[in-house]
Design a protein around this motif. Structure first.
Motif, PDB file in Angstrom:
ATOM      1  N   ASP A  19       0.855  -1.185   0.000  1.00 33.32           N
ATOM      2  CA  ASP A  19       0.000   0.000   0.000  1.00 33.32           C
ATOM      3  C   ASP A  19       0.898   1.244   0.000  1.00 33.32           C
ATOM      4  O   ASP A  19       1.407   1.663   1.040  1.00 33.32           O
ATOM      5  N   ALA A  20       1.085   1.811  -1.162  1.00 35.08           N
ATOM      6  CA  ALA A  20       1.976   2.965  -1.306  1.00 35.08           C
ATOM      7  C   ALA A  20       1.393   4.237  -0.702  1.00 35.08           C
ATOM      8  O   ALA A  20       2.121   5.216  -0.498  1.00 35.08           O
ATOM      9  N   GLU A  21       0.093   4.239  -0.405  1.00 37.29           N
ATOM     10  CA  GLU A  21      -0.532   5.439   0.156  1.00 37.29           C
ATOM     11  C   GLU A  21      -0.540   5.439   1.685  1.00 37.29           C
ATOM     12  O   GLU A  21      -0.940   6.430   2.297  1.00 37.29           O
ATOM     13  N   ALA A  22      -0.119   4.366   2.304  1.00 37.50           N
ATOM     14  CA  ALA A  22      -0.074   4.284   3.762  1.00 37.50           C
ATOM     15  C   ALA A  22       1.241   4.882   4.252  1.00 37.50           C
ATOM     16  O   ALA A  22       2.318   4.398   3.903  1.00 37.50           O
ATOM     17  N   HIS A  23       1.151   5.947   5.056  1.00 38.29           N
ATOM     18  CA  HIS A  23       2.342   6.645   5.511  1.00 38.29           C
ATOM     19  C   HIS A  23       2.422   6.667   7.041  1.00 38.29           C
ATOM     20  O   HIS A  23       1.474   6.292   7.731  1.00 38.29           O
ATOM     21  N   TYR A  24       3.561   7.130   7.518  1.00 40.72           N
ATOM     22  CA  TYR A  24       3.813   7.190   8.956  1.00 40.72           C
ATOM     23  C   TYR A  24       3.075   8.369   9.566  1.00 40.72           C
ATOM     24  O   TYR A  24       3.161   9.495   9.086  1.00 40.72           O
ATOM     25  N   GLY A  25       2.341   8.103  10.653  1.00 42.70           N
ATOM     26  CA  GLY A  25       1.632   9.153  11.378  1.00 42.70           C
ATOM     27  C   GLY A  25       2.051   9.180  12.829  1.00 42.70           C
ATOM     28  O   GLY A  25       2.425   8.158  13.406  1.00 42.70           O
ATOM     29  N   HIS A  26       1.994  10.359  13.415  1.00 41.81           N
ATOM     30  CA  HIS A  26       2.383  10.503  14.819  1.00 41.81           C
ATOM     31  C   HIS A  26       1.528  11.583  15.461  1.00 41.81           C
ATOM     32  O   HIS A  26       1.384  12.680  14.917  1.00 41.81           O
ATOM     33  N   LYS A  27       0.949  11.270  16.617  1.00 38.46           N
ATOM     34  CA  LYS A  27       0.153  12.241  17.362  1.00 38.46           C
ATOM     35  C   LYS A  27       0.298  11.945  18.846  1.00 38.46           C
ATOM     36  O   LYS A  27      -0.090  10.880  19.311  1.00 38.46           O
ATOM     37  N   ARG A  28       0.882  12.913  19.550  1.00 36.84           N
ATOM     38  CA  ARG A  28       1.191  12.745  20.974  1.00 36.84           C
ATOM     39  C   ARG A  28       2.024  11.468  21.177  1.00 36.84           C
ATOM     40  O   ARG A  28       3.092  11.357  20.627  1.00 36.84           O
ATOM     41  N   ASP A  29       1.523  10.495  21.938  1.00 33.64           N
ATOM     42  CA  ASP A  29       2.309   9.287  22.212  1.00 33.64           C
ATOM     43  C   ASP A  29       1.922   8.116  21.305  1.00 33.64           C
ATOM     44  O   ASP A  29       2.320   6.978  21.550  1.00 33.64           O
ATOM     45  N   LEU A  30       1.151   8.392  20.260  1.00 31.00           N
ATOM     46  CA  LEU A  30       0.685   7.340  19.358  1.00 31.00           C
ATOM     47  C   LEU A  30       1.359   7.472  17.994  1.00 31.00           C
ATOM     48  O   LEU A  30       1.368   8.550  17.401  1.00 31.00           O
ATOM     49  N   SER A  31       1.938   6.391  17.507  1.00 30.67           N
ATOM     50  CA  SER A  31       2.554   6.353  16.181  1.00 30.67           C
ATOM     51  C   SER A  31       2.000   5.160  15.414  1.00 30.67           C
ATOM     52  O   SER A  31       1.712   4.118  16.003  1.00 30.67           O
ATOM     53  N   TYR A  35      -3.494   5.591   7.866  1.00 31.65           N
ATOM     54  CA  TYR A  35      -4.273   6.780   7.527  1.00 31.65           C
ATOM     55  C   TYR A  35      -4.792   7.452   8.798  1.00 31.65           C
ATOM     56  O   TYR A  35      -4.519   6.994   9.914  1.00 31.65           O
ATOM     57  N   LYS A  36      -5.516   8.519   8.609  1.00 33.06           N
ATOM     58  CA  LYS A  36      -6.105   9.238   9.733  1.00 33.06           C
ATOM     59  C   LYS A  36      -7.573   9.503   9.420  1.00 33.06           C
ATOM     60  O   LYS A  36      -7.917   9.885   8.301  1.00 33.06           O
ATOM     61  N   VAL A  37      -8.445   9.293  10.413  1.00 36.46           N
ATOM     62  CA  VAL A  37      -9.879   9.507  10.209  1.00 36.46           C
ATOM     63  C   VAL A  37     -10.370  10.609  11.149  1.00 36.46           C
ATOM     64  O   VAL A  37      -9.950  10.686  12.303  1.00 36.46           O
ATOM     65  N   HIS A  38     -11.243  11.458  10.616  1.00 37.68           N
ATOM     66  CA  HIS A  38     -11.810  12.573  11.379  1.00 37.68           C
ATOM     67  C   HIS A  38     -13.331  12.393  11.427  1.00 37.68           C
ATOM     68  O   HIS A  38     -13.985  12.314  10.379  1.00 37.68           O
ATOM     69  N   PHE A  39     -13.879  12.326  12.625  1.00 37.93           N
ATOM     70  CA  PHE A  39     -15.321  12.193  12.813  1.00 37.93           C
ATOM     71  C   PHE A  39     -15.908  13.521  13.295  1.00 37.93           C
ATOM     72  O   PHE A  39     -15.315  14.206  14.121  1.00 37.93           O
ATOM     73  N   SER A  40     -17.093  13.837  12.801  1.00 34.24           N
ATOM     74  CA  SER A  40     -17.889  14.950  13.335  1.00 34.24           C
ATOM     75  C   SER A  40     -19.212  14.365  13.789  1.00 34.24           C
ATOM     76  O   SER A  40     -19.817  13.548  13.079  1.00 34.24           O
ATOM     77  N   GLU A  41     -19.687  14.779  14.967  1.00 37.16           N
ATOM     78  CA  GLU A  41     -20.938  14.227  15.474  1.00 37.16           C
ATOM     79  C   GLU A  41     -21.726  15.282  16.233  1.00 37.16           C
ATOM     80  O   GLU A  41     -21.185  16.302  16.655  1.00 37.16           O
ATOM     81  N   THR A  42     -22.998  15.024  16.390  1.00 36.99           N
ATOM     82  CA  THR A  42     -23.864  15.904  17.171  1.00 36.99           C
ATOM     83  C   THR A  42     -23.614  15.671  18.653  1.00 36.99           C
ATOM     84  O   THR A  42     -23.126  14.605  19.046  1.00 36.99           O
ATOM     85  N   CYS A  43     -23.947  16.658  19.478  1.00 39.27           N
ATOM     86  CA  CYS A  43     -23.737  16.492  20.922  1.00 39.27           C
ATOM     87  C   CYS A  43     -24.907  17.059  21.716  1.00 39.27           C
ATOM     88  O   CYS A  43     -24.725  17.594  22.802  1.00 39.27           O
ATOM     89  N   ASP A  44     -26.121  16.947  21.147  1.00 37.08           N
ATOM     90  CA  ASP A  44     -27.316  17.395  21.869  1.00 37.08           C
ATOM     91  C   ASP A  44     -27.529  16.519  23.090  1.00 37.08           C
ATOM     92  O   ASP A  44     -27.408  15.277  23.024  1.00 37.08           O
ATOM     93  N   GLU A  45     -27.891  17.119  24.191  1.00 37.79           N
ATOM     94  CA  GLU A  45     -27.960  16.403  25.463  1.00 37.79           C
ATOM     95  C   GLU A  45     -29.044  15.334  25.484  1.00 37.79           C
ATOM     96  O   GLU A  45     -28.842  14.244  26.010  1.00 37.79           O
ATOM     97  N   ASP A  46     -30.206  15.622  24.903  1.00 37.24           N
ATOM     98  CA  ASP A  46     -31.339  14.699  24.989  1.00 37.24           C
ATOM     99  C   ASP A  46     -31.566  13.897  23.713  1.00 37.24           C
ATOM    100  O   ASP A  46     -32.620  13.273  23.552  1.00 37.24           O
ATOM    101  N   LEU A  47     -30.608  13.909  22.819  1.00 39.68           N
ATOM    102  CA  LEU A  47     -30.748  13.181  21.556  1.00 39.68           C
ATOM    103  C   LEU A  47     -29.534  12.283  21.351  1.00 39.68           C
ATOM    104  O   LEU A  47     -28.477  12.499  21.953  1.00 39.68           O
ATOM    105  N   PRO A  48     -29.668  11.253  20.509  1.00 40.16           N
ATOM    106  CA  PRO A  48     -28.516  10.387  20.257  1.00 40.16           C
ATOM    107  C   PRO A  48     -27.393  11.148  19.552  1.00 40.16           C
ATOM    108  O   PRO A  48     -27.659  12.011  18.708  1.00 40.16           O
ATOM    109  N   HIS A  49     -26.168  10.838  19.897  1.00 33.34           N
ATOM    110  CA  HIS A  49     -25.020  11.490  19.269  1.00 33.34           C
ATOM    111  C   HIS A  49     -24.699  10.753  17.976  1.00 33.34           C
ATOM    112  O   HIS A  49     -24.146   9.646  17.997  1.00 33.34           O
ATOM    113  N   LEU A  50     -25.046  11.375  16.858  1.00 33.22           N
ATOM    114  CA  LEU A  50     -24.885  10.733  15.556  1.00 33.22           C
ATOM    115  C   LEU A  50     -23.734  11.371  14.784  1.00 33.22           C
ATOM    116  O   LEU A  50     -23.532  12.584  14.829  1.00 33.22           O
ATOM    117  N   ILE A  51     -23.008  10.539  14.059  1.00 34.81           N
ATOM    118  CA  ILE A  51     -21.896  11.012  13.238  1.00 34.81           C
ATOM    119  C   ILE A  51     -22.455  11.655  11.981  1.00 34.81           C
ATOM    120  O   ILE A  51     -23.251  11.045  11.258  1.00 34.81           O
TER     121      ILE A  51
END
Length: 290
Positions: A19-31, A35-51
């Protein structure tokens, strides 16, 4: 064998022959390699938290490089929140300003702190000790001396900044020089952002010290649980396919499955807990009130 200084940058280095597209990543104490994935989700108190959005990127790219792309993607299906809570890696004074101007949205998250040695030592003249006249294009130091040079530059990341230089004679014979600079002979030079970003940065730093910010930003803590749930139940850290495109599709299916689980739990009346209790901790005896 190549010397480390002769190696190509991480985003050009091939780590796997499969996999030529897989590269080295580092964040804090994790290497890792992949790849890297970014999630966005809702955070309403009385509703389910959906991505609401999933973005898969090269592991070498910083979070801040994708803040604008995430906002653009959320804006298309009208999923942009009025207030977007993001990790410190996604937040910058310029992005706070852009979010407000382009989307009328408040971008909230920890901003970079004042790392000048004067601020860390809680004594001396840091940037906040100087008065900046943006119209007159000069700054005044705590001793009343005005700067002699105002130059527009760019930092190492290409971000526009202003260099404000004080007079050599004023600085060299200043009675409080030791509180201002550690240089033996050079005058004090201030490196500041443009006015709009500079003022937003100062406002954000001041806001972070209040209880209201802590209460508001505390709602974002659930996103860490999202990554944990995806890792524990669906093997998020293991890609089943080769290449960025197929891995991104896997992450989308993972997010869809998490949403189904959360909807089912919500409809079943299960309450969301802020901290997961391990199976071992569940076996602990309950203390009875007596």
């Amino acid at each position: 064998m190549r010397n480390k200084d002769d190696l190509p940058p991480a985003h050009l280095t091939i780590r796997s022959p499969y996999d030529a597209e897989a590269h080295y990543g580092h964040k804090r104490d994790l290497s890792w390699y992949g790849y890297k994935v970014h999630f966005s989700e809702t955070c309403d108190e009385d509703l389910p938290h959906l991505i609401t959005h999933v973005l898969t990127t090269d592991a070498t790219e910083t979070d801040m490089e994708h803040t604008q792309a995430i906002h653009q993607a959320l804006a298309q299906p009208a999923l942009l929140p009025a207030t977007h809570l993001m990790d410190a890696g996604y937040v910058d004074a310029g992005l706070i300003l852009a979010s407000e101007q382009q989307y009328d949205m408040a971008l909230v998250g920890p901003v970079s702190q004042n790392n000048q040695w004067q601020a860390k030592a809680a004594q001396g003249y840091d940037l906040a000790s100087f008065h900046i006249d943006w119209q007159g294009r000069y700054a005044t130091c705590p001793q009343g001396n005005q700067s002699v040079q105002w130059t527009q530059r760019r930092d190492q990341h290409g971000h526009p900044k202003i260099a404000i230089r004080f007079g050599l004679h004023d600085c060299r014979f200043c009675p409080t020089r030791s509180l201002c600079t550690r240089s033996a002979r050079a005058p004090r030079i201030l490196a500041v952002r443009y006015q709009s970003e500079h003022e937003i940065l100062l406002q954000a730093r001041a806001r972070e010290k209040g209880k209201e910010f802590l209460t508001l930003y505390g709602q974002r803590s659930g996103i860490e649980g999202t990554h944990s749930q995806a890792v524990r139940t669906m093997g998020l850290r293991r890609t089943r396919y080769l290449g960025l495109t197929k891995t991104a599709l896997q992450h989308i299916f993972t997010a869809a499955a998490l949403n189904l689980l959360r909807l089912d739990a919500f409809l079943a009346g299960k309450k969301v807990t802020k901290t997961r209790t391990s199976r071992f901790a569940t076996l602990a005896p309950v203390k009875l009130a007596g």
